[in-house]
Design a protein around this motif. Structure first.
Motif: not given
Length: 402
Positions: A44, A99, A176, A265, A288, A295, A298, A300, A361
């Protein structure tokens, strides 16, 4: 079992909230449905706003040692041949980290007795006698709390108790992954983002031997069938990169299969965030559970970290004030009034910020969904007018002191 502060979820947001409250001198109980720490996942981005929080939480120094500082952001539009490179100044700190590193740093900083694994909350009710929340768990236990913070993610049980609408789906998915280079990758320390048609590819260096990459593309009917099949996720990623430069295709070919993650998403629309009430009694949400967003910018993790600072600051101030009244912190009516006021201030302070994050976003998601060049140019024009055409417009935000 009765506790002053209960947090549901031991992810980034839940652990950050617990740590922020701990730094203010308050104990919390963190309930995590898994039997252990969920430290899996790819990587992330952490921008300036996130590093300000990590500095205050006391874990930034160790994390900086695990992720190089990125020096520039490169945007490449293969459709038009246009390339825009922006050098990051000394005040603009952007790093990409695993992460796992962030989760473990937060976990190690929170007193171990605060965290309870294997405790799945199935329902949240309000005690009619005290007006404080009760959590009903799948094992039959009932946990009472004076403060309840839902940090239980996109499918939040706590958010459902607040009657928040379910997050919406975009017609795009995000893949990812990580790629390791035992002998070094030889890449510059930068964030490269390449767009071709409706496919967005990003590449960020983490260390001299590790990179993070992502792909945003239209969701296919077969994607739901391959979510847990790394080899097929890899194949679909390579299919999406047809027409992209060879060096990016090779990065995906050499990826670490166990790091691959594919998901459709989800998001909360900006207008939903504007009208939604995020508190009922002494119950609220963060991360969240509050503001699921794509995402693409960047933010989140960064916005979840901001939530922790603001909420801990508001709650700590009022719980300290409550001790000055007759009956102290045990005076339920005074305490309830003050906690509700603290949560209202938290929601008010966060609302415009998360609407802006969500809107940016959302517009980027529209850009990826655009099927024609005309529509893509129109959306791009809106993006430039609203946000200056840069993903860094959100990074300068300062949520204040803990």
């Amino acid at each position: 079992m009765e506790n002053d502060i209960v947090i549901v979820g031991a992810g980034i947001c839940g652990l950050a909230n617990s740590l922020a409250l701990h730094r203010k001198g308050f104990k919390s109980i963190v309930l995590e449905r898994s039997n252990g720490l969920r430290s899996d996942g790819g990587a992330l981005e952490i921008h300036n706003n996130g590093w300000r929080v990590l500095d205050q939480l006391g874990i930034a120094t160790e994390l900086r040692e695990k992720a190089v500082r990125l020096e520039s952001i490169n945007d490449v539009l293969l459709d038009t041949g246009k390339t825009v490179e922006r050098t990051l100044t000394g005040k603009e700190e952007l790093r990409c980290m695993k992460r796992k590193d962030l989760i473990e740093a937060l976990f190690n900083a929170v007193p171990r007795e605060y965290i309870h694994f294997g405790c799945q909350v199935k329902m949240v009710k309000t005690n009619t006698m005290t007006s404080f929340p009760e959590l009903h768990c799948t094992d039959g236990s009932i946990i009472k709390a004076k403060v309840l913070i839902g940090c239980d993610g996109v499918n939040s049980v706590v958010a459902k108790s607040l009657k928040l609408a379910d997050p919406r789906f975009m017609s795009i998915c995000a893949t990812r992954g990580l790629t390791s280079y035992p002998n070094g990758h030889g890449l510059e320390n930068k964030f490269t983002r390449v767009m071709l048609g409706t496919v967005d590819f990003g590449l960020l260096t983490i260390t001299d031997n590790l990179v993070h990459w992502f792909i945003g593309r239209p969701m296919l009917p077969t994607d739901s069938e391959i979510l847990n099949q790394p080899e097929l996720i890899k194949k679909s990623s390579l299919d999406a990169l047809k027409g992209f430069p060879k060096e990016f295709v090779d990065t995906v070919k050499q990826c670490d299969l166990e790091s691959l993650y594919l998901t459709q998403v989800k998001y909360r629309a900006p207008w939903d965030l504007f009208f939604t009430g995020f508190r009922n009694g002494t119950i609220t949400v963060a991360g969240d559970a509050m503001h699921t967003m794509g995402p693409f910018q960047g933010q989140g993790a960064g916005s979840s970290l901001e939530d922790a600072i603001v909420l801990a600051r508001c709650i700590a101030r009022e719980m300290c004030e409550a001790t000055k009244f007759e009956g102290g912190i045990g005076d339920h009516r005074e305490l309830q009034r003050r906690i509700e006021g603290a949560m209202d201030r938290y929601v008010k302070e966060r609302r415009l910020r998360i609407i802006r994050c969500s809107l940016q976003t959302y517009v980027v998601g529209m850009l990826l969904e655009a099927s024609s060049m005309v529509k893509k140019l129109l959306v791009l024009a809106v993006y430039i007018v609203l946000f200056g055409g840069t993903s860094l417009s959100l990074a300068g935000y300062d949520c204040g002191r803990l």
